[in-house]
Enzyme design. Structure first.
Site, PDB file in Angstrom:
ATOM      1  N   HIS A  30       0.835  -1.204   0.000  1.00  0.00           N
ATOM      2  CA  HIS A  30       0.000   0.000   0.000  1.00  0.00           C
ATOM      3  C   HIS A  30       0.871   1.257   0.000  1.00  0.00           C
ATOM      4  O   HIS A  30       1.837   1.347   0.755  1.00  0.00           O
ATOM      5  CB  HIS A  30      -0.905   0.008   1.236  1.00  0.00           C
ATOM      6  CG  HIS A  30      -2.084   0.913   1.099  1.00  0.00           C
ATOM      7  ND1 HIS A  30      -1.973   2.287   1.151  1.00  0.00           N
ATOM      8  CD2 HIS A  30      -3.391   0.648   0.890  1.00  0.00           C
ATOM      9  CE1 HIS A  30      -3.173   2.825   0.996  1.00  0.00           C
ATOM     10  NE2 HIS A  30      -4.046   1.853   0.836  1.00  0.00           N
ATOM     11  N   GLY A 111       5.573  21.342  11.266  1.00  0.00           N
ATOM     12  CA  GLY A 111       6.769  20.554  11.503  1.00  0.00           C
ATOM     13  C   GLY A 111       7.937  20.967  10.642  1.00  0.00           C
ATOM     14  O   GLY A 111       7.870  21.953   9.895  1.00  0.00           O
ATOM     15  N   ILE A 115      12.285  15.533   5.965  1.00  0.00           N
ATOM     16  CA  ILE A 115      11.642  14.289   6.365  1.00  0.00           C
ATOM     17  C   ILE A 115      12.156  13.826   7.725  1.00  0.00           C
ATOM     18  O   ILE A 115      13.325  14.015   8.055  1.00  0.00           O
ATOM     19  CB  ILE A 115      11.908  13.207   5.279  1.00  0.00           C
ATOM     20  CG1 ILE A 115      11.100  11.935   5.555  1.00  0.00           C
ATOM     21  CG2 ILE A 115      13.381  12.907   5.155  1.00  0.00           C
ATOM     22  CD1 ILE A 115      11.190  10.920   4.449  1.00  0.00           C
ATOM     23  N   HIS A 116      11.277  13.263   8.535  1.00  0.00           N
ATOM     24  CA  HIS A 116      11.728  12.606   9.754  1.00  0.00           C
ATOM     25  C   HIS A 116      12.505  11.360   9.316  1.00  0.00           C
ATOM     26  O   HIS A 116      12.009  10.570   8.509  1.00  0.00           O
ATOM     27  CB  HIS A 116      10.546  12.212  10.633  1.00  0.00           C
ATOM     28  CG  HIS A 116      10.928  11.694  11.980  1.00  0.00           C
ATOM     29  ND1 HIS A 116      11.521  10.460  12.169  1.00  0.00           N
ATOM     30  CD2 HIS A 116      10.815  12.248  13.223  1.00  0.00           C
ATOM     31  CE1 HIS A 116      11.731  10.265  13.456  1.00  0.00           C
ATOM     32  NE2 HIS A 116      11.325  11.333  14.116  1.00  0.00           N
ATOM     33  N   PRO A 117      13.724  11.142   9.806  1.00  0.00           N
ATOM     34  CA  PRO A 117      14.571  10.076   9.265  1.00  0.00           C
ATOM     35  C   PRO A 117      13.974   8.671   9.339  1.00  0.00           C
ATOM     36  O   PRO A 117      14.222   7.841   8.463  1.00  0.00           O
ATOM     37  CB  PRO A 117      15.847  10.177  10.105  1.00  0.00           C
ATOM     38  CG  PRO A 117      15.484  10.992  11.302  1.00  0.00           C
ATOM     39  CD  PRO A 117      14.399  11.912  10.847  1.00  0.00           C
ATOM     40  N   THR A 118      13.168   8.397  10.357  1.00  0.00           N
ATOM     41  CA  THR A 118      12.539   7.073  10.466  1.00  0.00           C
ATOM     42  C   THR A 118      11.016   7.132  10.412  1.00  0.00           C
ATOM     43  O   THR A 118      10.365   6.138  10.126  1.00  0.00           O
ATOM     44  CB  THR A 118      12.956   6.385  11.784  1.00  0.00           C
ATOM     45  OG1 THR A 118      12.588   7.237  12.894  1.00  0.00           O
ATOM     46  CG2 THR A 118      14.449   6.118  11.807  1.00  0.00           C
ATOM     47  N   GLY A 120       9.150   9.533   8.563  1.00  0.00           N
ATOM     48  CA  GLY A 120       8.595  10.063   7.321  1.00  0.00           C
ATOM     49  C   GLY A 120       7.787  11.314   7.545  1.00  0.00           C
ATOM     50  O   GLY A 120       8.259  12.280   8.135  1.00  0.00           O
TER      51      GLY A 120
END
Length: 245
Positions: A30, A111, A115-118, A120
């Site tokens: 998905h 925010g 991207i947040h590294p883990t 997203g």
């Protein structure tokens, strides 16, 4: 749920997901952009779409500050036309999101700009109830279902707020037009049903059944009853169950 308890629960749930889920190790079928991919807020009772929108914004602002997760507002909460459709936000998925966010058009609404590294990123917003509505045809020819879907769906010049595709029901030897109705108050179930029937005649096939997958607002079904029975001056206040607490 009620706004305040729902807000507290969602902020906590987002934090747990960001802490425990590493998107760099995730694989699946998905489309997704983050450990919390999408959070829809749907007005059901004693709530407006505007109130649902406000709740979505408050949660996005608080969670972004606490966890460093970027948030995109979508559907009724979208801040730009290209952000209304969730599919546009998901395009490129988690793997392509870092590069996508370098484009000013894809600066998050809340925010950090990266991207947040883990974790997203997350899509969040208010939307109408989505109805999954499928119509079966008396033919195994899936191409006919696909042609009908192209004419019915909004992107093909059909009905607004309708997404459609044709698929094969191999176990029943039938083709199906499978649809998502994203705003039943603008494109009703009966309008979609009648249009599919009309387009099916073009190919000499008939509708042999339909199904609603999952839950559906009562008003959507009452609209169908009112239309097909040609009831005059009908109101939901005439429904017995609505008078029972």
């Amino acid at each position: 749920g009620q706004p305040e308890p729902l807000k507290r629960a969602m902020v906590e749930a987002i934090g747990t997901a960001v802490e425990l889920i590493d998107m760099t190790r995730h694989e699946g079928q998905h489309p997704r952009i983050g450990c919390v991919d999408v959070i829809p807020f749907i007005p059901v009772r004693d709530c407006t779409i505007q109130e649902a929108d406000q709740l979505a914004r408050e949660i996005a602002q608080e969670a972004a500050l606490l966890y460093g997760q970027p948030f995109y507002l979508y559907e009724k909460s979208a801040t730009a036309p290209h952000r209304v459709d969730l599919a546009n936000i998901r395009k490129g998925q988690f793997e392509g999101l870092g590069e996508k966010m370098k484009d000013p058009l894809w600066k998050p609404d809340f925010g950090p700009d990266t991207i947040h590294p883990t974790g997203g990123a997350t899509a969040i917003g208010a939307r109408m109830p989505l109805i999954c509505f499928n119509i079966n045809l008396d033919t195994p020819n899936v191409e006919i279902a696909r042609q009908i879907a192209r004419r019915v769906r909004n992107i093909g010049g059909g009905l607004h707020y309708v997404k459609a595709m044709g698929i094969a029901l191999e176990e029943r030897n039938l083709a199906q037009v499978t649809m998502n109705l994203t705003d039943y108050t603008k494109s009703s179930i009966y309008s979609v049903f009648e249009m599919v029937k009309m387009e099916a005649r073009r190919y000499g096939v008939r509708v042999v059944g339909s199904e609603v997958v999952g839950i559906v607002p009562m008003k959507a079904l009452l609209d169908c009853a009112e239309y097909y029975l040609q009831i005059e001056d009908f109101s939901s206040e005439q429904v017995l169950e609505l008078h029972i607490e």
